[in-house]
Design a protein around this motif. Structure first.
Motif, PDB file in Angstrom:
ATOM      1  N   GLU A 530       0.773  -1.177  -0.052  1.00 15.10           N
ATOM      2  CA  GLU A 530      -0.038   0.007  -0.067  1.00 15.10           C
ATOM      3  C   GLU A 530       0.798   1.195   0.086  1.00 15.10           C
ATOM      4  O   GLU A 530       0.259   2.254  -0.145  1.00 15.10           O
ATOM      5  N   ASP A 532       3.432   4.188  -1.202  1.00 22.53           N
ATOM      6  CA  ASP A 532       3.653   4.837  -2.445  1.00 22.53           C
ATOM      7  C   ASP A 532       4.892   4.229  -3.451  1.00 22.53           C
ATOM      8  O   ASP A 532       4.640   3.812  -4.831  1.00 22.53           O
ATOM      9  N   VAL A 537      -0.538   2.258  -6.231  1.00 23.99           N
ATOM     10  CA  VAL A 537      -1.405   3.522  -5.747  1.00 23.99           C
ATOM     11  C   VAL A 537      -0.556   4.663  -5.178  1.00 23.99           C
ATOM     12  O   VAL A 537       0.410   4.614  -4.532  1.00 23.99           O
ATOM     13  N   LEU A 539      -1.179   8.811  -3.642  1.00 21.58           N
ATOM     14  CA  LEU A 539      -2.206  10.034  -3.187  1.00 21.58           C
ATOM     15  C   LEU A 539      -1.141  10.848  -2.459  1.00 21.58           C
ATOM     16  O   LEU A 539      -0.347  10.541  -1.625  1.00 21.58           O
ATOM     17  N   GLU A 541       0.550  13.354  -0.054  1.00 21.12           N
ATOM     18  CA  GLU A 541       0.396  13.682   1.277  1.00 21.12           C
ATOM     19  C   GLU A 541       0.890  14.931   1.937  1.00 21.12           C
ATOM     20  O   GLU A 541       0.970  15.064   3.192  1.00 21.12           O
ATOM     21  N   VAL A 593      -6.612  10.193  -6.351  1.00 21.87           N
ATOM     22  CA  VAL A 593      -5.895   8.968  -6.186  1.00 21.87           C
ATOM     23  C   VAL A 593      -5.455   8.301  -7.522  1.00 21.87           C
ATOM     24  O   VAL A 593      -6.294   8.268  -8.330  1.00 21.87           O
ATOM     25  N   MET A 622      -7.069  -1.081  -2.356  1.00 25.91           N
ATOM     26  CA  MET A 622      -5.957  -0.260  -1.816  1.00 25.91           C
ATOM     27  C   MET A 622      -6.214   1.127  -1.964  1.00 25.91           C
ATOM     28  O   MET A 622      -5.938   2.020  -1.057  1.00 25.91           O
ATOM     29  N   ALA A 623      -6.635   1.669  -3.266  1.00 21.78           N
ATOM     30  CA  ALA A 623      -6.802   3.068  -3.291  1.00 21.78           C
ATOM     31  C   ALA A 623      -7.696   3.727  -2.266  1.00 21.78           C
ATOM     32  O   ALA A 623      -7.829   4.790  -1.781  1.00 21.78           O
ATOM     33  N   ASP A 625      -8.593   2.542   0.528  1.00 17.52           N
ATOM     34  CA  ASP A 625      -8.135   2.673   2.010  1.00 17.52           C
ATOM     35  C   ASP A 625      -7.155   3.801   2.104  1.00 17.52           C
ATOM     36  O   ASP A 625      -7.046   4.310   3.265  1.00 17.52           O
ATOM     37  N   ARG A 626      -6.473   4.250   0.939  1.00 17.64           N
ATOM     38  CA  ARG A 626      -5.545   5.570   1.055  1.00 17.64           C
ATOM     39  C   ARG A 626      -6.291   6.649   1.343  1.00 17.64           C
ATOM     40  O   ARG A 626      -6.159   7.366   2.070  1.00 17.64           O
ATOM     41  N   ASP A 629      -7.775   6.564   4.989  1.00 19.14           N
ATOM     42  CA  ASP A 629      -6.784   6.756   5.903  1.00 19.14           C
ATOM     43  C   ASP A 629      -6.350   8.314   6.004  1.00 19.14           C
ATOM     44  O   ASP A 629      -6.039   8.915   7.095  1.00 19.14           O
ATOM     45  N   ARG A 630      -6.400   9.055   4.616  1.00 19.75           N
ATOM     46  CA  ARG A 630      -6.243  10.371   4.644  1.00 19.75           C
ATOM     47  C   ARG A 630      -7.150  11.530   4.886  1.00 19.75           C
ATOM     48  O   ARG A 630      -7.007  12.550   5.535  1.00 19.75           O
TER      49      ARG A 630
END
Length: 663
Positions: A530, A532, A537, A539, A541, A593, A622-623, A625-626, A629-630
């Protein structure tokens, strides 16, 4: 109906509603979602949507092409959740596994079975499938072999005729050699040269020396074979005859392949024209034996799948935009708002669906459109058209602005087909909008609709007569000729319409999903992670992340590949420049994403094996989840991404307003 613009249309605020099984703390968390097109790349979206649905309630959902399919499914599942179908997103989450299943009788994936070519184009589709998931030279070779196999009778006839024509070359060195034996030997020579060509075309020859060795070997084999068969010594005459056979056989094969390609292209063009510029209409086709297929075509499957997600399988008509909105009033707050893009290529325009007020009124020919949609969808469209034509205002005008008895037809003359009004808003079935968005050129047929071009003098005169008759209190008998518009893939003009639901100061996040090639320095890991640097994926940060965009350097080493690459880059630029502009902007890049795909994943890879489909589906998860999370308050970063996004958007807004206020 308005053209999509960089600013983007704003939707009406929607009424909040319970989100099924979501917890009370999650019920307040809403999001918008916009998904990029990419044909079979759409298998990345179901698990992404399923994961997001556990934390968010979807308010506005949009997409293009394959992204439109995912948007339609997401909207249907959200409608189902809000109306008691609590497992709708769980069902959507399982879609990649279902699409990866091998089905009878082909043993290929269910995903491929959705693309059913018109019977006239079935051989052409089979040839083009040979190019999937293969290197260029292998793809071309396999396509040529399938092409020759589809013209087997013609190929054998030409080879026999050619062998008969080459027989005198053999008899020139052995006059006592029978004609039949000479024909047989010439046929063997043709086979030898064909094998040499096959080895050359396969690209298995590692160097020019190997290539030279293959053709020298073919020549030597012909020379010694000719000498042995005719019981003659290996003389200059034999050597010259063998060379003549080699050259003549090579020309025969070139002619044979050229004729097969010519026949293929001629019948392909004729078939595409008949099938409205697509190999597949989207409908279920009969099997080659003439029996009804047990596997549904894409549009038939989508119709049933949307209804199943929405929990409307027992109803007579398919899911409509009015169902999603919870109202027939397009200006009222909407429970679920869905918008997709389509391209009116005849007008060189891009539109969002449902079409907006102030747009030209659209019409359809029921005899044409029945080739695109199931019978119950067509029955609904025809019933809506009848109700629309029966509705007149106090001036005696229908909703399209014409008198009650006005006839709209495609073209002029008494035999021209009569057209019916196309639904504009709440009555439009969702599957019709999705099908108009995913009409990938040449793979799926373009959708024909019609508009009255009032700039034409004939229509202007007819309208003047109609209004004069109405003013005089007479019943007008107006006849208008409508012009056809081809609607094709929305990705032609806007492949990731992030602008759809944007506001200057947003009250909830609008997520976007971009699909891109694998980065050369950040390959997709095995096993995938997961992070980078896993390559799958990305995203941003940090506010300084994601500002730069990678592009593939052009391969200009050789003339033909360089020219082809240059032309492809021109088409990609025309299609994607609007989207690419937005990627590095502050307030945009932090919520996009990026999902990388390998060369054999997504796109035109219709025949992806189950593990590849599963890998793409997991990438979507997975995307999600990112993003959670963010941006989500319960995520690993406790909503830091959303707080930062609001700060950036406020700074952008104030920075934009300040110069204008100072002026």
């Amino acid at each position: 109906m308005v053209a999509a613009s960089p600013a983007g249309p704003q939707v009406q605020p929607m009424a909040d509603s319970d989100s099924g099984s979501a917890t009370p703390s999650d019920r307040e968390a809403a999001c918008d979602l916009v998904m990029k097109g990419g044909i079979t790349s759409g298998v990345v979206y179901p698990k992404l949507i399923g994961k997001l649905s556990r934390k968010y309630r979807f308010k506005n959902i949009g997409g293009t092409s394959a992204g439109a399919i995912a948007a339609g499914a997401c909207a249907a599942a959200e409608y189902g959740r809000q109306n008691g179908r609590h497992d709708a997103f769980d069902q959507l989450d399982k879609l990649p596994e279902e699409l990866g299943q091998a089905v009878e009788p082909s043993k290929r994936s269910r995903l491929l079975s959705l693309f059913q070519p018109h019977p006239d184009l079935r051989p052409h589709f089979a040839v083009l499938l040979e190019a999937l998931n293969k290197k260029p030279l292998t793809a071309v070779t396999n396509m040529l072999m399938r092409l020759l196999a589809s013209h087997l009778v013609l190929a054998l006839a030409l080879l026999l005729i050619s062998a008969a024509l080459l027989a005198p070359v053999i008899r020139s060195v052995a006059a006592d050699f029978s004609h039949g034996a000479a024909v047989g030997l010439a046929l063997v020579a043709l086979i030898v040269v064909g094998v040499a060509l096959w080895q050359t075309a396969r690209g298995s020859l590692s160097s020019p020396w190997t290539l030279a060795a293959v053709w020298l070997g073919a020549y030597v084999l012909l020379a010694f074979g000719l000498a042995f068969a005719t019981n003659r010594p290996l003389t200059g005459t034999i050597a010259w005859a063998a060379l003549s056979l080699l050259v003549a056989a090579l020309l025969v094969w070139v002619l044979l392949v050229a004729m097969a390609i010519f026949r293929f292209l001629k019948s392909l063009l004729r078939g595409l024209h008949r099938n409205r510029y697509g190999l597949c209409s989207g409908r279920t086709m009969d099997s080659p034996s003439g029996t009804k297929s047990t596997l549904p075509g894409l549009t038939d499957w989508l119709t049933g799948y949307f209804d199943e997600l929405a929990g409307l399988t027992s109803r007579g008509h398919a899911l409509t935009f009015g169902d999603l909105w919870g109202s027939t009033d397009r200006t009222a707050p909407r429970n679920v708002n869905l918008e997709v893009m389509t391209s009116a290529v005849s007008q060189q325009m891009v539109y969002s669906i449902p079409f907006r007020d102030g747009a030209p009124y659209l019409y359809y020919d029921p005899e044409e459109l029945k080739d695109y949609f199931p019978e119950r969808v067509m029955q609904w469209l025809n019933d809506v058209a009848a109700r629309t034509n029966a509705r007149v205002d106090e001036k005696g005008l229908r909703p399209d602005g014409f008198a009650a008895d006005t006839i709209v037809q495609s073209g002029t003359g008494a035999t021209a087909p009569r057209l019916l009004p196309f639904p504009r808003g709440a009555d439009l079935p969702v599957v019709v909008a999705i099908r108009m968005s995913l009409s990938f050129p040449l793979l799926l047929s373009a959708v024909p609709l019609y508009v009255i071009d009032i700039t034409l003098m004939g229509n202007q005169d007819e309208k003047t007569r109609m209004l004069a008759d109405l003013k005089a209190g007479e019943l007008p008998a107006a006849v208008f000729a409508a012009s056809r518009i081809w609607f094709s893939d929305g990705g032609i003009g806007s492949n990731m319409p992030l602008h759809m639901f944007d506001a200057l100061l947003p009250g909830h996040p609008t997520f976007a999903v971009n699909l891109k090639k694998e980065h050369p320095d950040f390959p997709i890991g095995e096993p995938e992670t997961e992070g980078d640097r896993g390559g799958r994926v990305f995203l941003p940060e940090k506010n300084n992340s994601g500002r730069l965009r990678h592009w593939d350097a052009p391969e200009d080493g050789k003339p033909l590949p360089g020219l082809i690459g240059f032309l492809v880059s021109i088409m990609n630029t025309m299609q994607n420049w609007r989207d690419e502009i937005q990627f590095p902007y502050p307030g945009f890049r932090d919520r996009i994403v990026q999902i990388s795909q390998r060369a054999d994943e997504g796109g035109l890879n219709l025949d992806m094996p189950a593990p590849v489909i599963a890998a793409l589906g997991n990438a979507g998860a997975m995307a999600a989840d990112r993003l959670i999370d963010r941006f989500h308050p319960s995520g690993a970063q406790a909503g830091e991404g959303w707080t930062n996004h609001q700060t950036v958007r406020l700074g952008t807004f104030l920075g934009t307003m300040q110069p204008g206020s100072a002026a």
